[in-house]
Design a protein around this motif. Structure first.
Motif, PDB file in Angstrom:
ATOM      1  N   GLY A 177      -9.913 -35.880  36.237  1.00  8.97           N
ATOM      2  CA  GLY A 177     -10.200 -36.202  34.843  1.00  8.97           C
ATOM      3  C   GLY A 177      -8.959 -36.414  34.009  1.00  8.97           C
ATOM      4  N   GLU A 178      -9.204 -36.646  32.748  1.00  8.68           N
ATOM      5  CA  GLU A 178      -8.128 -36.860  31.787  1.00  8.68           C
ATOM      6  C   GLU A 178      -8.228 -35.810  30.687  1.00  8.68           C
ATOM      7  N   VAL A 179      -7.070 -35.435  30.163  1.00 11.12           N
ATOM      8  CA  VAL A 179      -6.993 -34.422  29.107  1.00 11.12           C
ATOM      9  C   VAL A 179      -6.621 -35.110  27.805  1.00 11.12           C
ATOM     10  N   HIS A 180      -7.333 -34.776  26.751  1.00 11.18           N
ATOM     11  CA  HIS A 180      -7.062 -35.289  25.409  1.00 11.18           C
ATOM     12  C   HIS A 180      -6.651 -34.101  24.546  1.00 11.18           C
ATOM     13  N   LEU A 181      -5.408 -34.128  24.070  1.00 19.42           N
ATOM     14  CA  LEU A 181      -4.913 -33.075  23.177  1.00 19.42           C
ATOM     15  C   LEU A 181      -5.077 -33.538  21.737  1.00 19.42           C
ATOM     16  N   LEU A 182      -5.667 -32.682  20.921  1.00 22.13           N
ATOM     17  CA  LEU A 182      -5.924 -33.016  19.516  1.00 22.13           C
ATOM     18  C   LEU A 182      -5.323 -31.958  18.613  1.00 22.13           C
ATOM     19  N   HIS A 183      -4.518 -32.419  17.662  1.00 30.17           N
ATOM     20  CA  HIS A 183      -4.031 -31.535  16.604  1.00 30.17           C
ATOM     21  C   HIS A 183      -4.610 -32.039  15.287  1.00 30.17           C
ATOM     22  N   VAL A 184      -5.229 -31.136  14.535  1.00 26.09           N
ATOM     23  CA  VAL A 184      -5.830 -31.502  13.253  1.00 26.09           C
ATOM     24  C   VAL A 184      -5.000 -30.888  12.133  1.00 26.09           C
ATOM     25  N   MET A 185      -4.527 -31.768  11.251  1.00 21.52           N
ATOM     26  CA  MET A 185      -3.738 -31.327  10.097  1.00 21.52           C
ATOM     27  C   MET A 185      -4.664 -31.180   8.892  1.00 21.52           C
ATOM     28  N   PRO A 186      -4.330 -30.279   7.987  1.00 19.45           N
ATOM     29  CA  PRO A 186      -5.137 -30.175   6.763  1.00 19.45           C
ATOM     30  C   PRO A 186      -4.973 -31.419   5.896  1.00 19.45           C
ATOM     31  N   THR A 187      -6.000 -31.734   5.152  1.00 23.22           N
ATOM     32  CA  THR A 187      -5.945 -32.862   4.231  1.00 23.22           C
ATOM     33  C   THR A 187      -5.367 -32.392   2.912  1.00 23.22           C
ATOM     34  N   PHE A 188      -4.442 -33.189   2.351  1.00 26.45           N
ATOM     35  CA  PHE A 188      -3.869 -32.848   1.058  1.00 26.45           C
ATOM     36  C   PHE A 188      -4.833 -33.240  -0.052  1.00 26.45           C
ATOM     37  N   SER A 189      -4.956 -32.399  -1.034  1.00 22.22           N
ATOM     38  CA  SER A 189      -5.793 -32.686  -2.188  1.00 22.22           C
ATOM     39  C   SER A 189      -5.132 -33.751  -3.059  1.00 22.22           C
ATOM     40  N   THR A 190      -5.907 -34.699  -3.522  1.00 19.12           N
ATOM     41  CA  THR A 190      -5.356 -35.733  -4.404  1.00 19.12           C
ATOM     42  C   THR A 190      -4.895 -35.132  -5.723  1.00 19.12           C
ATOM     43  N   GLU A 191      -5.509 -34.051  -6.137  1.00 17.48           N
ATOM     44  CA  GLU A 191      -5.101 -33.384  -7.379  1.00 17.48           C
ATOM     45  C   GLU A 191      -3.681 -32.831  -7.260  1.00 17.48           C
ATOM     46  N   LEU A 192      -3.349 -32.327  -6.081  1.00 20.65           N
ATOM     47  CA  LEU A 192      -2.023 -31.748  -5.887  1.00 20.65           C
ATOM     48  C   LEU A 192      -0.933 -32.813  -5.809  1.00 20.65           C
ATOM     49  N   THR A 193      -1.290 -34.003  -5.323  1.00 11.25           N
ATOM     50  CA  THR A 193      -0.276 -35.028  -5.099  1.00 11.25           C
ATOM     51  C   THR A 193      -0.259 -36.115  -6.169  1.00 11.25           C
ATOM     52  N   ARG A 194      -1.084 -35.997  -7.186  1.00  7.46           N
ATOM     53  CA  ARG A 194      -1.120 -37.010  -8.248  1.00  7.46           C
ATOM     54  C   ARG A 194       0.259 -37.117  -8.895  1.00  7.46           C
ATOM     55  N   HIS A 213      -3.734 -37.758  26.874  1.00  9.99           N
ATOM     56  CA  HIS A 213      -3.752 -38.578  25.661  1.00  9.99           C
ATOM     57  C   HIS A 213      -3.561 -37.676  24.446  1.00  9.99           C
ATOM     58  N   LEU A 214      -2.798 -38.170  23.476  1.00 12.10           N
ATOM     59  CA  LEU A 214      -2.482 -37.388  22.277  1.00 12.10           C
ATOM     60  C   LEU A 214      -3.218 -37.957  21.075  1.00 12.10           C
ATOM     61  N   HIS A 215      -3.758 -37.050  20.260  1.00 15.45           N
ATOM     62  CA  HIS A 215      -4.474 -37.445  19.049  1.00 15.45           C
ATOM     63  C   HIS A 215      -4.034 -36.537  17.910  1.00 15.45           C
ATOM     64  N   VAL A 216      -3.723 -37.121  16.764  1.00 19.11           N
ATOM     65  CA  VAL A 216      -3.412 -36.359  15.555  1.00 19.11           C
ATOM     66  C   VAL A 216      -4.321 -36.885  14.458  1.00 19.11           C
ATOM     67  N   ARG A 217      -5.045 -35.971  13.830  1.00 21.14           N
ATOM     68  CA  ARG A 217      -5.967 -36.348  12.763  1.00 21.14           C
ATOM     69  C   ARG A 217      -5.829 -35.384  11.590  1.00 21.14           C
ATOM     70  N   SER A 218      -6.373 -35.794  10.467  1.00 18.87           N
ATOM     71  CA  SER A 218      -6.397 -34.937   9.282  1.00 18.87           C
ATOM     72  C   SER A 218      -7.839 -34.637   8.932  1.00 18.87           C
ATOM     73  N   GLY A 219      -8.066 -33.421   8.459  1.00 19.98           N
ATOM     74  CA  GLY A 219      -9.405 -33.064   8.015  1.00 19.98           C
ATOM     75  C   GLY A 219      -9.793 -31.669   8.452  1.00 19.98           C
ATOM     76  N   ASN A 220     -11.095 -31.455   8.518  1.00 20.01           N
ATOM     77  CA  ASN A 220     -11.668 -30.186   8.947  1.00 20.01           C
ATOM     78  C   ASN A 220     -11.596 -30.109  10.471  1.00 20.01           C
ATOM     79  N   VAL A 221     -11.105 -29.005  11.003  1.00 14.90           N
ATOM     80  CA  VAL A 221     -10.905 -28.879  12.449  1.00 14.90           C
ATOM     81  C   VAL A 221     -12.212 -29.117  13.198  1.00 14.90           C
ATOM     82  N   ARG A 222     -13.250 -28.404  12.839  1.00 14.17           N
ATOM     83  CA  ARG A 222     -14.526 -28.537  13.545  1.00 14.17           C
ATOM     84  C   ARG A 222     -15.034 -29.970  13.536  1.00 14.17           C
ATOM     85  N   ASP A 223     -15.021 -30.599  12.371  1.00 17.46           N
ATOM     86  CA  ASP A 223     -15.548 -31.960  12.245  1.00 17.46           C
ATOM     87  C   ASP A 223     -14.746 -32.950  13.084  1.00 17.46           C
ATOM     88  N   GLU A 224     -13.426 -32.832  13.073  1.00 24.21           N
ATOM     89  CA  GLU A 224     -12.583 -33.759  13.819  1.00 24.21           C
ATOM     90  C   GLU A 224     -12.710 -33.540  15.327  1.00 24.21           C
TER      91      GLU A 224
END
Length: 143
Positions: A33-50, A86-97
């Motif tokens: 088989g193949e292994v897919h590694l996933l790291h999920v980063m938190p999403t930045f709030s638009t309020e904080l970065t305005r 395979h490497l994957h990097v995403r932003s959002g909620n860990v469970r959902d991603e």
């Protein structure tokens, strides 16, 4: 049976990752088989970065590149043929991603590391418990 194995990892928690990677490698080797590694980063709030949108983009770009570098370092710990990881990097909620990527790659299993439990999570860490609860495929929880 386990042609695609998804391993969500926190690139900053090596202790959780090492054991999960060992199990993923074993399953991948036994099933070719193949292994897919996933790291999920938190999403930045638009309020904080305005007002700092260019800085937010630079920060996001830095975080993605840093995560990819750390994932690449983890790949070196695996004894799998090139192209089977395979490497994957995403932003959002860990469970959902994790659930979304598992569906996208038609994962046969998810292997997740878990911290020691506390009274609130009973048997599993909170992220692992959430993944187990909502995943559509078998989940192996490694301690």
């Amino acid at each position: 049976m386990y042609k695609n194995i998804l391993v969500p990892v926190d690139v900053y928690e090596a202790g959780l990752t090492d054991k999960a990677l060992q199990h993923a490698q074993f399953l991948a080797q036994s099933a070719s088989g193949e292994v897919h590694l996933l790291h999920v980063m938190p999403t930045f709030s638009t309020e904080l970065t305005r007002g700092f949108i260019s800085d937010a983009r630079k920060m996001d770009e830095y975080m993605i590149n840093n995560s990819k570098e750390k994932l690449s370092a983890l790949v070196k710990k695996l004894n799998l043929p090139e192209g089977h990881v395979h490497l994957h990097v995403r932003s959002g909620n860990v469970r959902d991603e994790v659930i979304k990527l598992a569906d996208e790659i038609a994962a046969g299993a998810i292997i997740v590391g878990s911290r020691n439990p506390n009274i609130q999570t009973h048997l599993l860490g909170s992220e692992a418990a959430s993944i187990v609860r909502y995943a559509h495929v078998p989940v192996f929880v490694i301690r």
